[in-house]
Design an enzyme around this catalytic site. Sequence first.
Site, PDB file in Angstrom:
ATOM      1  N   TYR A  78      -3.606  49.252  10.514  1.00 57.11           N
ATOM      2  CA  TYR A  78      -3.664  50.627  10.014  1.00 57.11           C
ATOM      3  C   TYR A  78      -2.493  50.909   9.071  1.00 57.11           C
ATOM      4  CZ  TYR A  78      -7.794  51.682  12.634  1.00 57.11           C
ATOM      5  OH  TYR A  78      -9.102  51.669  13.053  1.00 57.11           O
ATOM      6  N   HIS A 141     -15.367  60.514  11.430  1.00 60.37           N
ATOM      7  CA  HIS A 141     -14.638  59.387  12.025  1.00 60.37           C
ATOM      8  C   HIS A 141     -13.126  59.538  11.946  1.00 60.37           C
ATOM      9  CE1 HIS A 141     -18.442  56.727  11.411  1.00 60.37           C
ATOM     10  NE2 HIS A 141     -18.551  57.516  12.444  1.00 60.37           N
ATOM     11  N   CYS A 149      -1.842  61.175  20.370  1.00 56.59           N
ATOM     12  CA  CYS A 149      -1.121  60.596  21.506  1.00 56.59           C
ATOM     13  C   CYS A 149      -2.112  60.028  22.517  1.00 56.59           C
ATOM     14  CB  CYS A 149      -0.255  61.659  22.185  1.00 56.59           C
ATOM     15  SG  CYS A 149       0.576  61.035  23.657  1.00 56.59           S
ATOM     16  N   CYS A 176       5.482  63.916  24.638  1.00 48.81           N
ATOM     17  CA  CYS A 176       5.538  63.301  25.976  1.00 48.81           C
ATOM     18  C   CYS A 176       6.037  61.858  25.948  1.00 48.81           C
ATOM     19  CB  CYS A 176       4.146  63.343  26.607  1.00 48.81           C
ATOM     20  SG  CYS A 176       3.041  62.093  25.922  1.00 48.81           S
ATOM     21  N   GLY A 213     -22.952  55.779  -1.269  1.00 45.08           N
ATOM     22  CA  GLY A 213     -22.074  54.678  -0.885  1.00 45.08           C
ATOM     23  C   GLY A 213     -21.963  54.393   0.583  1.00 45.08           C
ATOM     24  N   THR A 214     -23.109  54.327   1.255  1.00 43.18           N
ATOM     25  CA  THR A 214     -23.076  53.920   2.664  1.00 43.18           C
ATOM     26  C   THR A 214     -24.279  53.036   2.987  1.00 43.18           C
ATOM     27  OG1 THR A 214     -23.020  54.648   4.976  1.00 43.18           O
ATOM     28  CG2 THR A 214     -24.252  56.045   3.431  1.00 43.18           C
TER      29      THR A 214
HETATM   30  C1  BV8 Z   1     -20.385  55.433  19.829  1.00 43.35           C
HETATM   31  C2  BV8 Z   1     -13.239  54.739  11.719  1.00 43.35           C
HETATM   32  C3  BV8 Z   1     -20.984  55.973  21.921  1.00 43.35           C
HETATM   33  C4  BV8 Z   1     -12.281  53.671  12.097  1.00 43.35           C
HETATM   34  C5  BV8 Z   1     -15.508  53.829  11.974  1.00 43.35           C
HETATM   35  C6  BV8 Z   1     -27.185  52.709  17.816  1.00 43.35           C
HETATM   36  C7  BV8 Z   1     -27.658  51.557  17.281  1.00 43.35           C
HETATM   37  C8  BV8 Z   1     -26.786  50.461  17.099  1.00 43.35           C
HETATM   38  C9  BV8 Z   1     -25.430  50.528  17.445  1.00 43.35           C
HETATM   39  C10 BV8 Z   1     -24.971  51.682  17.981  1.00 43.35           C
HETATM   40  C11 BV8 Z   1     -25.849  52.749  18.189  1.00 43.35           C
HETATM   41  N1  BV8 Z   1     -25.106  53.751  18.703  1.00 43.35           N
HETATM   42  C12 BV8 Z   1     -23.810  53.335  18.846  1.00 43.35           C
HETATM   43  C13 BV8 Z   1     -23.712  52.071  18.416  1.00 43.35           C
HETATM   44  C14 BV8 Z   1     -22.483  51.311  18.391  1.00 43.35           C
HETATM   45  C15 BV8 Z   1     -21.628  51.579  17.147  1.00 43.35           C
HETATM   46  C16 BV8 Z   1     -22.363  51.166  15.903  1.00 43.35           C
HETATM   47  O1  BV8 Z   1     -22.965  51.963  15.222  1.00 43.35           O
HETATM   48  N2  BV8 Z   1     -22.256  49.860  15.628  1.00 43.35           N
HETATM   49  C17 BV8 Z   1     -22.887  49.334  14.384  1.00 43.35           C
HETATM   50  C18 BV8 Z   1     -21.887  48.411  13.715  1.00 43.35           C
HETATM   51  C19 BV8 Z   1     -24.141  48.607  14.711  1.00 43.35           C
HETATM   52  N3  BV8 Z   1     -21.227  52.985  17.052  1.00 43.35           N
HETATM   53  C20 BV8 Z   1     -20.115  53.361  17.717  1.00 43.35           C
HETATM   54  O2  BV8 Z   1     -19.435  52.616  18.386  1.00 43.35           O
HETATM   55  C21 BV8 Z   1     -19.747  54.832  17.606  1.00 43.35           C
HETATM   56  N4  BV8 Z   1     -19.430  55.379  18.879  1.00 43.35           N
HETATM   57  O3  BV8 Z   1     -21.518  55.088  19.639  1.00 43.35           O
HETATM   58  O4  BV8 Z   1     -19.944  55.920  20.997  1.00 43.35           O
HETATM   59  C22 BV8 Z   1     -20.504  56.363  23.167  1.00 43.35           C
HETATM   60  C23 BV8 Z   1     -21.457  56.817  23.977  1.00 43.35           C
HETATM   61  C24 BV8 Z   1     -21.072  57.179  25.227  1.00 43.35           C
HETATM   62  C25 BV8 Z   1     -19.735  57.042  25.600  1.00 43.35           C
HETATM   63  C26 BV8 Z   1     -18.796  56.593  24.741  1.00 43.35           C
HETATM   64  C27 BV8 Z   1     -19.162  56.242  23.491  1.00 43.35           C
HETATM   65  C28 BV8 Z   1     -18.456  55.029  16.747  1.00 43.35           C
HETATM   66  C29 BV8 Z   1     -18.612  54.427  15.407  1.00 43.35           C
HETATM   67  C30 BV8 Z   1     -17.414  54.821  14.511  1.00 43.35           C
HETATM   68  C31 BV8 Z   1     -16.514  53.633  14.231  1.00 43.35           C
HETATM   69  N5  BV8 Z   1     -15.445  53.986  13.286  1.00 43.35           N
HETATM   70  N6  BV8 Z   1     -14.461  54.176  11.158  1.00 43.35           N
HETATM   71  C32 BV8 Z   1     -11.660  52.968  10.918  1.00 43.35           C
HETATM   72  O5  BV8 Z   1     -12.043  53.256   9.773  1.00 43.35           O
HETATM   73  O6  BV8 Z   1     -10.776  52.144  11.170  1.00 43.35           O
HETATM   74  S1  BV8 Z   1     -16.966  53.195  11.301  1.00 43.35           S
HETATM   75  C33 BV8 Z   1     -16.559  52.701   9.675  1.00 43.35           C
HETATM   76  O7  BV8 Z   1     -17.505  51.713   9.338  1.00 43.35           O
HETATM   77  C34 BV8 Z   1     -16.707  53.775   8.611  1.00 43.35           C
HETATM   78  O8  BV8 Z   1     -16.250  55.022   9.021  1.00 43.35           O
HETATM   79  C35 BV8 Z   1     -18.214  53.755   8.346  1.00 43.35           C
HETATM   80  O9  BV8 Z   1     -18.892  54.545   9.277  1.00 43.35           O
HETATM   81  C36 BV8 Z   1     -18.563  52.304   8.613  1.00 43.35           C
HETATM   82  C37 BV8 Z   1     -18.667  51.545   7.329  1.00 43.35           C
HETATM   83  O10 BV8 Z   1     -19.908  51.836   6.799  1.00 43.35           O
HETATM   84  P1  BV8 Z   1     -20.028  52.328   5.252  1.00 43.35           P
HETATM   85  O11 BV8 Z   1     -19.115  53.444   5.017  1.00 43.35           O
HETATM   86  O12 BV8 Z   1     -21.471  52.495   5.020  1.00 43.35           O
HETATM   87  O13 BV8 Z   1     -19.413  51.066   4.450  1.00 43.35           O
HETATM   88  P2  BV8 Z   1     -20.105  49.658   4.129  1.00 43.35           P
HETATM   89  O14 BV8 Z   1     -19.045  48.768   3.683  1.00 43.35           O
HETATM   90  O15 BV8 Z   1     -20.994  49.259   5.229  1.00 43.35           O
HETATM   91  O16 BV8 Z   1     -21.069  50.003   2.885  1.00 43.35           O
HETATM   92  C38 BV8 Z   1     -20.528  50.393   1.666  1.00 43.35           C
HETATM   93  C39 BV8 Z   1     -21.709  50.819   0.792  1.00 43.35           C
HETATM   94  O17 BV8 Z   1     -21.179  51.261  -0.448  1.00 43.35           O
HETATM   95  C40 BV8 Z   1     -22.697  49.686   0.488  1.00 43.35           C
HETATM   96  O18 BV8 Z   1     -24.020  50.194   0.579  1.00 43.35           O
HETATM   97  C41 BV8 Z   1     -22.349  49.309  -0.956  1.00 43.35           C
HETATM   98  O19 BV8 Z   1     -23.480  48.851  -1.670  1.00 43.35           O
HETATM   99  C42 BV8 Z   1     -21.890  50.642  -1.499  1.00 43.35           C
HETATM  100  N7  BV8 Z   1     -21.010  50.606  -2.674  1.00 43.35           N
HETATM  101  C43 BV8 Z   1     -20.131  49.640  -3.032  1.00 43.35           C
HETATM  102  N8  BV8 Z   1     -19.506  50.011  -4.214  1.00 43.35           N
HETATM  103  C44 BV8 Z   1     -20.013  51.242  -4.551  1.00 43.35           C
HETATM  104  C45 BV8 Z   1     -20.952  51.625  -3.560  1.00 43.35           C
HETATM  105  N9  BV8 Z   1     -21.628  52.794  -3.602  1.00 43.35           N
HETATM  106  C46 BV8 Z   1     -21.374  53.626  -4.674  1.00 43.35           C
HETATM  107  N10 BV8 Z   1     -20.464  53.323  -5.651  1.00 43.35           N
HETATM  108  C47 BV8 Z   1     -19.788  52.155  -5.629  1.00 43.35           C
HETATM  109  N11 BV8 Z   1     -18.918  51.884  -6.603  1.00 43.35           N
HETATM  110 ZN    ZN Z   2       1.904  62.880  24.021  1.00 43.01          ZN
END
Ligand code: BV8
Ligand code: ZN
Length: 266
Positions: A78, A141, A149, A176, A213-214
């Site tokens: 980070y 996110h 904390c 804390c 972009g997602t």
């Molecule tokens: C949870 C912060 C539940 C941290 C992030 C259902 C189905 C399958 C899996 C799951 C499900 N439900 C939950 C899950 C599990 C998991 C998940 O989704 N896993 C995935 C990988 C399959 N989800 C979780 O764990 C979530 N929490 O479900 O809790 C729970 C329930 C009960 C009790 C407790 C808990 C939490 C998920 C959040 C994780 N944190 N970020 C950090 O940043 O360090 S996610 C992080 O990755 C981002 O925030 C973002 O969400 C993701 C990245 O995706 P994108 O942003 O789309 O980026 P990517 O690189 O993939 O794509 C880029 C795009 O841009 C491409 O399309 C590319 O072509 C395009 N591009 C490139 N250049 C350009 C462009 N576009 C335009 N212009 C350009 N120039």
């Molecule tokens: Zn604290």
Amino acid sequence: MSDPGGAAGTVSAEAIAAARAALARALRVVVFTGAGVSAESGVPTFRGAGGLWKTFKPEDLASPVAFGRDPRLVWEWYGWRREMVGRCRPNAAHLALARWMLGRAGVTLVSQNVDDLHERAAREAAGGVEAARRAEPVRLHGSLFHDRCTRCACRSEARGALDTTGIATLPHCPECGGLLRPDVVWFGEMLPARSVEAAFAAAGEAEACLVIGTTGAVYPAAGVVHTAKSAGAQVVIVDPGRTEYEDLADVRLVGPAGEIVPRIVG
Ligand code: BV8
Ligand code: ZN
């Protein structure tokens, strides 16, 4: 779906006009962004080139398990991202969206990004913190530049240089003394309830949904676009690559956000 146009930069005038019309006639619009909107600012995406950091996949570092196992390594990651993103500036897409939101009502910006570039663009476009509020995103996110904390959950702006040489040198809570962590949502963690409510409420009443972009692969955030589509929204996608939303698109603009977004909301 109207003609997507060719490779990057050759989006047809018809597709641009169709996107502009869909966004202009909608009283309520939800904009959903991912890492791609910040790519032209120099922020690596997750799945694109440069997404891999050393040999780790983001999922292996952005998780409470990884932090429990080795908080120094996670903080190092980070710290590296904060420095890198700190050197980046909002690009033409961030700024066009901010100016658009300041110039009309009914637009809700929902972002998965933790890079604060939408927030910085809002402040730049509005010329001040207060006026910028109307163009700030619903953050699903968290934020790279805030700490939380692990003991008392108090939140604070990230301060000072990061020293990851030892657990004792890592950031600790001024209240804390507990170990601090980045105030982002890690895999396996719940999203902030108020942000989820605001995002899905906006999606549920949207007449247009602009997706920028997602890949739409991370849930529950990715559900925002499906919710808007089922609510009858026109879905406009801006992305040079393939996304999980291709079959939802009413207007598909294949190309970089920095080039296309100013042409459809400017
Ligand atoms: C949870 C912060 C539940 C941290 C992030 C259902 C189905 C399958 C899996 C799951 C499900 N439900 C939950 C899950 C599990 C998991 C998940 O989704 N896993 C995935 C990988 C399959 N989800 C979780 O764990 C979530 N929490 O479900 O809790 C729970 C329930 C009960 C009790 C407790 C808990 C939490 C998920 C959040 C994780 N944190 N970020 C950090 O940043 O360090 S996610 C992080 O990755 C981002 O925030 C973002 O969400 C993701 C990245 O995706 P994108 O942003 O789309 O980026 P990517 O690189 O993939 O794509 C880029 C795009 O841009 C491409 O399309 C590319 O072509 C395009 N591009 C490139 N250049 C350009 C462009 N576009 C335009 N212009 C350009 N120039
Ligand atoms: Zn604290």
